[in-house]
Design an enzyme around this catalytic site. Structure first.
Site, PDB file in Angstrom:
ATOM      1  N   SER A  54     109.897  40.038  73.196  1.00 42.29           N
ATOM      2  CA  SER A  54     110.509  39.263  72.114  1.00 42.29           C
ATOM      3  C   SER A  54     110.815  40.238  70.983  1.00 42.29           C
ATOM      4  O   SER A  54     110.235  41.334  70.933  1.00 42.29           O
ATOM      5  CB  SER A  54     109.502  38.213  71.617  1.00 42.29           C
ATOM      6  OG  SER A  54     109.927  37.638  70.395  1.00 42.29           O
ATOM      7  N   TYR A 113     100.885  35.423  69.246  1.00 40.13           N
ATOM      8  CA  TYR A 113     102.164  35.681  69.919  1.00 40.13           C
ATOM      9  C   TYR A 113     102.632  37.114  69.630  1.00 40.13           C
ATOM     10  O   TYR A 113     103.041  37.846  70.539  1.00 40.13           O
ATOM     11  CB  TYR A 113     103.195  34.659  69.435  1.00 40.13           C
ATOM     12  CG  TYR A 113     104.502  34.669  70.177  1.00 40.13           C
ATOM     13  CD1 TYR A 113     104.675  33.927  71.345  1.00 40.13           C
ATOM     14  CD2 TYR A 113     105.595  35.397  69.709  1.00 40.13           C
ATOM     15  CE1 TYR A 113     105.889  33.920  72.028  1.00 40.13           C
ATOM     16  CE2 TYR A 113     106.809  35.393  70.372  1.00 40.13           C
ATOM     17  CZ  TYR A 113     106.955  34.657  71.533  1.00 40.13           C
ATOM     18  OH  TYR A 113     108.168  34.657  72.193  1.00 40.13           O
TER      19      TYR A 113
END
Ligand code: NAD
Length: 265
Positions: free
Chosen positions: A147, A160
């Site tokens: 990401s 995350y």
């Protein structure tokens, strides 16, 4: 000139491919003639319908394995299914992932553990299981869906961001280990992609803030994304197919952004 992609007859495992990016990446590989194993949670009838649809649209074999990405032995069995079903494993896409947003001092420990297990450790377990098959074949492609949050941070996403930074580091380390064995290992770092998950947030945020959905997209969701446009599946698939092809053979240990300029700012 090498033929674009040239992946026909290969076999792939795509984790977390019953929805969103994973499903789109599985479809993109199938469209190039790659036999695919789908994985992920969801309504069994819907998963079976999707499996059949991809088979019918592309003419490849599509199988499904319900491995839970928090369970190492199930992950090993998922990877081994490629050997059982197709006799080979050419491509592993580590994509499964979840999110939880909370200040770190209020972050539920069980959410932290689940995010680290699904978003980071599952890539280790799948890679560990896949490498012997790829080494024996003298060729392989591992693509990890990281990401933009693998390269930069946002507040309230500590688990995350930690997991995705971990994925980028893991990618580099494994790439160095297998660099002489015809196996490449790379990470794709998307910005915001309009998956069902993100689409649901647009309506919720518009209601909560009392503003139009277009303003939510531009000012809230895409606040960090300079091009103010969602990344679409095709833009990710283009990079995935390049990395999996012979054209991508010289690219390893890289973390490629597809983020509309987010991490350049
Ligand atoms: P999604 O929620 O649409 O899909 C996630 C998939 O993972 C589903 O198939 C789900 O069933 C599966 N999954 C979840 N927990 C699992 C478990 N324990 N075991 C097996 N499968 C499990 O999400 P998405 O937006 O398509 O995200 C896919 C990947 O891309 C994730 O790693 C995510 O972090 C990453 N990513 C997404 C975006 C975005 O904007 N959507 C941006 C950057 C990176």
């Amino acid at each position: 000139m090498p033929q674009p992609y040239n992946l026909e007859g290969q076999a792939a495992v795509v984790t977390g491919s019953t929805s969103g990016i994973g499903q789109a990446m599985a479809q993109a590989l199938a469209a190039q003639g790659v036999n695919v194993i789908l994985n992920g949670f969801g309504d069994p009838a819907q998963i079976e319908a999707d499996r059949r649809r991809i088979e019918a649209e592309t003419g490849v074999k599509v199988a499904y394995h319900g491995a839970d990405m928090t369970k190492p032995t199930e992950i090993e069995d998922l990877v081994d299914m490629a050997r059982r079903e197709f006799g080979r494993l050419d491509i592993l896409v580590n994509n499964a992932g979840i999110q939880h947003v909370a200040p770190v001092d209020e972050f539920p420990p069980e959410k932290w553990d689940a995010i680290i297990a699904i978003n980071l450790s599952s890539a280790f377990h799948a890679t560990r299981a896949a490498l012997p098959l790829m080494k024996a074949a003298g060729r392989g492609r591992i693509v990890n869906l990281a990401s933009a949050h693998g390269l930069v941070a946002s507040p309230f996403k500590s688990a995350y961001v930690a997991a995705k930074h971990g994925v980028v580091g893991f990618t580099k380390s494994v790439a160095l280990e297998v660099a002489r064995q015809g196996i490449t290992v790379n990470a794709i770092c998307p910005g915001y992609v309009k998956t069902p998950l993100v689409e649901a947030q647009i309506g919720d945020q518009a209601k909560a803030r009392g503003i139009a959905p277009e303003r939510v997209v531009e000012e809230v969701i895409l606040a960090a994304q300079p091009n103010k446009a969602f990344i679409d599946y095709g833009q990710l698939a283009g990079l995935l197919l390049y990395l999996c092809s012979d054209m991508g053979g010289g690219t390893t240990g890289a973390a490629y952004t597809v983020d509309g300029g987010w991490t350049a700012a």
